[in-house]
Design a protein around this motif. Sequence first.
Motif, PDB file in Angstrom:
ATOM      1  N   ILE A 142       0.878  -1.188   0.000  1.00 40.03           N
ATOM      2  CA  ILE A 142       0.000   0.000   0.000  1.00 40.03           C
ATOM      3  C   ILE A 142       0.903   1.222   0.000  1.00 40.03           C
ATOM      4  CG2 ILE A 142      -1.774   1.295   1.230  1.00 40.03           C
ATOM      5  CD1 ILE A 142      -2.640  -1.322   2.549  1.00 40.03           C
ATOM      6  N   LEU A 143       0.739   2.066  -1.007  1.00 38.59           N
ATOM      7  CA  LEU A 143       1.530   3.299  -1.090  1.00 38.59           C
ATOM      8  C   LEU A 143       0.649   4.462  -0.641  1.00 38.59           C
ATOM      9  CD1 LEU A 143       2.783   2.279  -4.550  1.00 38.59           C
ATOM     10  CD2 LEU A 143       4.402   2.922  -2.801  1.00 38.59           C
ATOM     11  N   MET A 144       1.195   5.310   0.238  1.00 40.18           N
ATOM     12  CA  MET A 144       0.391   6.424   0.763  1.00 40.18           C
ATOM     13  C   MET A 144       1.161   7.732   0.612  1.00 40.18           C
ATOM     14  SD  MET A 144      -0.967   4.825   4.336  1.00 40.18           S
ATOM     15  CE  MET A 144       0.498   5.291   5.147  1.00 40.18           C
ATOM     16  N   ALA A 145       0.480   8.774   0.197  1.00 35.64           N
ATOM     17  CA  ALA A 145       1.155  10.062   0.012  1.00 35.64           C
ATOM     18  C   ALA A 145       0.127  11.135  -0.309  1.00 35.64           C
ATOM     19  CB  ALA A 145       2.169   9.956  -1.123  1.00 35.64           C
ATOM     20  N   CYS A 146       0.606  12.352  -0.521  1.00 38.54           N
ATOM     21  CA  CYS A 146      -0.249  13.468  -0.945  1.00 38.54           C
ATOM     22  C   CYS A 146       0.423  14.193  -2.116  1.00 38.54           C
ATOM     23  CB  CYS A 146      -0.414  14.495   0.175  1.00 38.54           C
ATOM     24  SG  CYS A 146      -1.092  13.836   1.688  1.00 38.54           S
ATOM     25  N   GLY A 147      -0.357  14.866  -2.916  1.00 30.45           N
ATOM     26  CA  GLY A 147       0.157  15.764  -3.958  1.00 30.45           C
ATOM     27  C   GLY A 147       1.084  15.065  -4.937  1.00 30.45           C
ATOM     28  N   THR A 148       2.187  15.722  -5.212  1.00 28.84           N
ATOM     29  CA  THR A 148       3.153  15.161  -6.160  1.00 28.84           C
ATOM     30  C   THR A 148       3.680  13.808  -5.688  1.00 28.84           C
ATOM     31  OG1 THR A 148       3.818  17.243  -7.148  1.00 28.84           O
ATOM     32  CG2 THR A 148       5.514  15.563  -7.016  1.00 28.84           C
ATOM     33  N   ASP A 167       0.753  -6.702   5.199  1.00 29.41           N
ATOM     34  CA  ASP A 167       0.868  -5.565   4.272  1.00 29.41           C
ATOM     35  C   ASP A 167       2.209  -4.868   4.436  1.00 29.41           C
ATOM     36  OD1 ASP A 167      -1.642  -5.773   3.089  1.00 29.41           O
ATOM     37  OD2 ASP A 167      -2.597  -4.737   4.772  1.00 29.41           O
ATOM     38  N   PHE A 168       2.731  -4.443   3.306  1.00 33.81           N
ATOM     39  CA  PHE A 168       3.957  -3.631   3.288  1.00 33.81           C
ATOM     40  C   PHE A 168       3.505  -2.228   2.881  1.00 33.81           C
ATOM     41  CE2 PHE A 168       8.004  -2.666   0.663  1.00 33.81           C
ATOM     42  CZ  PHE A 168       8.611  -2.036   1.739  1.00 33.81           C
ATOM     43  N   VAL A 169       3.535  -1.311   3.839  1.00 33.51           N
ATOM     44  CA  VAL A 169       3.045   0.049   3.572  1.00 33.51           C
ATOM     45  C   VAL A 169       4.235   0.958   3.284  1.00 33.51           C
ATOM     46  CG1 VAL A 169       1.888   2.038   4.614  1.00 33.51           C
ATOM     47  CG2 VAL A 169       0.964  -0.249   4.968  1.00 33.51           C
ATOM     48  N   ILE A 170       4.127   1.718   2.202  1.00 36.21           N
ATOM     49  CA  ILE A 170       5.206   2.652   1.856  1.00 36.21           C
ATOM     50  C   ILE A 170       4.632   4.069   1.857  1.00 36.21           C
ATOM     51  CG2 ILE A 170       6.955   3.281   0.134  1.00 36.21           C
ATOM     52  CD1 ILE A 170       6.702   0.428  -0.997  1.00 36.21           C
ATOM     53  N   ALA A 171       5.219   4.937   2.663  1.00 37.09           N
ATOM     54  CA  ALA A 171       4.770   6.334   2.723  1.00 37.09           C
ATOM     55  C   ALA A 171       5.796   7.199   2.015  1.00 37.09           C
ATOM     56  CB  ALA A 171       4.629   6.768   4.173  1.00 37.09           C
ATOM     57  N   LEU A 172       5.305   8.055   1.124  1.00 36.03           N
ATOM     58  CA  LEU A 172       6.223   8.934   0.390  1.00 36.03           C
ATOM     59  C   LEU A 172       5.986  10.378   0.791  1.00 36.03           C
ATOM     60  CD1 LEU A 172       5.106   6.674  -2.000  1.00 36.03           C
ATOM     61  CD2 LEU A 172       7.134   7.651  -3.021  1.00 36.03           C
ATOM     62  N   SER A 173       7.061  11.110   1.050  1.00 32.32           N
ATOM     63  CA  SER A 173       6.918  12.523   1.381  1.00 32.32           C
ATOM     64  C   SER A 173       8.247  13.234   1.179  1.00 32.32           C
ATOM     65  CB  SER A 173       6.454  12.670   2.834  1.00 32.32           C
ATOM     66  OG  SER A 173       6.448  14.021   3.205  1.00 32.32           O
ATOM     67  N   GLN A 174       8.210  14.307   0.449  1.00 34.59           N
ATOM     68  CA  GLN A 174       9.429  15.107   0.298  1.00 34.59           C
ATOM     69  C   GLN A 174       9.819  15.705   1.643  1.00 34.59           C
ATOM     70  OE1 GLN A 174      12.023  18.109   0.295  1.00 34.59           O
ATOM     71  NE2 GLN A 174       9.930  18.836   0.503  1.00 34.59           N
ATOM     72  N   SER A 175       8.880  16.409   2.262  1.00 35.03           N
ATOM     73  CA  SER A 175       9.189  17.145   3.495  1.00 35.03           C
ATOM     74  C   SER A 175       9.346  16.224   4.694  1.00 35.03           C
ATOM     75  CB  SER A 175       8.066  18.137   3.794  1.00 35.03           C
ATOM     76  OG  SER A 175       6.858  17.427   4.003  1.00 35.03           O
ATOM     77  N   GLY A 176       8.630  15.108   4.671  1.00 31.11           N
ATOM     78  CA  GLY A 176       8.610  14.236   5.847  1.00 31.11           C
ATOM     79  C   GLY A 176       7.774  14.813   6.976  1.00 31.11           C
ATOM     80  N   GLU A 177       6.992  15.867   6.674  1.00 37.42           N
ATOM     81  CA  GLU A 177       6.206  16.509   7.734  1.00 37.42           C
ATOM     82  C   GLU A 177       4.723  16.600   7.392  1.00 37.42           C
ATOM     83  OE1 GLU A 177       7.478  17.075  10.525  1.00 37.42           O
ATOM     84  OE2 GLU A 177       9.630  17.214  10.137  1.00 37.42           O
ATOM     85  N   THR A 204      -0.104  12.480   5.890  1.00 34.28           N
ATOM     86  CA  THR A 204       0.710  11.274   5.683  1.00 34.28           C
ATOM     87  C   THR A 204       1.163  10.720   7.035  1.00 34.28           C
ATOM     88  OG1 THR A 204       1.406  12.283   3.613  1.00 34.28           O
ATOM     89  CG2 THR A 204       2.640  10.343   4.312  1.00 34.28           C
ATOM     90  N   LEU A 205       1.543  11.625   7.924  1.00 36.74           N
ATOM     91  CA  LEU A 205       1.953  11.196   9.273  1.00 36.74           C
ATOM     92  C   LEU A 205       0.824  10.435   9.972  1.00 36.74           C
ATOM     93  CD1 LEU A 205       3.875  14.271  10.698  1.00 36.74           C
ATOM     94  CD2 LEU A 205       4.613  11.910  10.919  1.00 36.74           C
TER      95      LEU A 205
END
Length: 614
Positions: A302-308, A347-357, A361-362
């Motif tokens: 499961i990939l989770m993120a926002c925006g780009t 499940d293997f969850v992958i969170a993507l974030s440039q800022s990490g903040e 996503t958190l």
Amino acid sequence: MCGIVAYLGKKQAYPLIVDGLRKLEYRGYDSSGVAVLDENLSVFKKKGKVNDLVNFVNKENGDTSGTIAMGHTRWATHGEPNDKNAHPHLSGNGEIALIHNGIIENYATLKNALIDLGHEFKSDTDTEVLVHLIEEIQKKGNLSIEDAVRKSLEKVVGAYAIVVIDKKSPDILIGARNSSPLVFGLGDDEFFLGSDASPIIKYTNKVIYLEDEDVITINRNGDYKIVNLQNKTSTHQIKELDLKIEELEKGGFDHFMLKEIYQQPATIEQSMRGRINAAEGWAILGGMSKHMNRISKSKRIILMACGTSWHSALIGEYLFEEIARIPTEVEYASEFRYRNPIITEDDFVIALSQSGETADTLAAIELAKEKGAFVYGIVNVVGSSIARLTDAGSYIHAGPEIGVASTKAFTSQVSILSLMALYLGHERGKISGGDYRELLTALEVIPQKVEEILDQNDHIKSIATEIKNASNALYLGRGYNFPVALEGALKLKEISYIHAEGYPAAEMKHGPIALIDMYMPVVVIATNQSAYEKIVSNIQEVKARKGIVIAIINEDDTIIREMADFFVEIPTTAEPLSPLLSVIPLQLLSYHIALMRGCNVDQPRNLAKSVTVE
Ligand code: M6R
């Protein structure tokens, strides 16, 4: 999402704070303000950019002397951007000043209770409520400012990073965080607090990343104490930052966005350094290898993120399913957390974030972890909240991304996802030796191919001239390049304010085709991929309705170049890696269009770089 900087030391603080605010301006830029404490507590605030604040202070000939100060650059949540809503906010007696990043969710209840006690408010913000609450609690309990801050925060529901200065305690700076970032910098006889390290790195590379519910009290004599809301001491490791001041400058480019677009050959290479060797036939990620046993047995990704970052995640779905043969889903972090998702330990969850903040996503990561999933982070900012919260992860090593429109983080995220899919596919025996080596080789030469596309900047600029006055635009792509169409549309709308939509090319005939006329630019990613003939038909459909076709094609294309009104040639690569190339002309196209329309490309209206509120 709001930038915070504070200083306590021996130097005059105001120039340092202004310098810090300029570094933080990418986090929010609708108004800014400073508070400086000497004999008096002086507060200056102004709607607009940091320059507007500086001009205002100069015009007023404001007293800015003092060796303790703090500054804030705002992205409005509660209350429109104007002078009165800008931070710092003052207590009723004018003796306590506070800056805040986040949202006090129960501000209305607190405000009503304070009004009943006789407090009067000057702004429409949630932040002003907190500073009045601190004043009230201090007065009622006859408390020190540290205790008053801590006890007030016990009553607060929401996210905050705050700094407080109290006129009665001129040798003390107080900071606290919950869900919004705050970094403590330790220099020689001087101390800093910042939303991130950018305003601090010029003076020291020694930092402590504060944790949720930490309250820090920094004393001019060099002592500092970190406690939690229950007043229990917490110990934190001092970390050394690996960040160079030049990385925070434009380096000869007109804008950060352009610099970051041009950095991509280097940043993509950096994302792969030590992680791939095509000649020896391997791709490996340290963050994954330690947990490969668990990861390779996952039943679902499961990939989770926002925006780009969410667009990168969509490309990840194609990569993981094709190369590693694991069913993959992509989630908007903000949606995932507010339903009752089915997640298991498999499940293997992958969170993507440039800022990490990113707050959404958190929160989604916290939910996935609660439900027992293994959570992996793909993050740019070292030491950020997401990097610390995830079970394992890989940094993308793109360096600071300051332009609000994400560019180099996108390509580095896709590069990491490609490496992960290759590593996982190979471990699981799901990719043939030949395909594996071919993709490794293709991935290694991506940076040179990006360079070739950047050489066409002038040509892309000339296309921008032709379509800069459009009111709408459509972006079409198929397969791996459908997420690139979404990303191209997002880049255009966020910096040029042209309404743009990304669509899977085949879906156009199910609705959006109604929009096409002689004024509609249609950007089609039409590289030589499996569905090439289908894309040709889609272009015919646009041309039949007099749409303006801008095609991204491969160098050896002979058909679409004859049909399109404009085209950009990009080098050929393996289809799964094509997004790493096809996105580059779209970034440049948006940049030039926005510039020609007189827009602020680095700080587009209403946006902020890091979205630390829900
Ligand atoms: O820092 P993150 O990657 O978590 O940020 C996610 C989005 O807020 C971000 O990508 C945003 O959409 C950018 N403005 C896109 O250019």
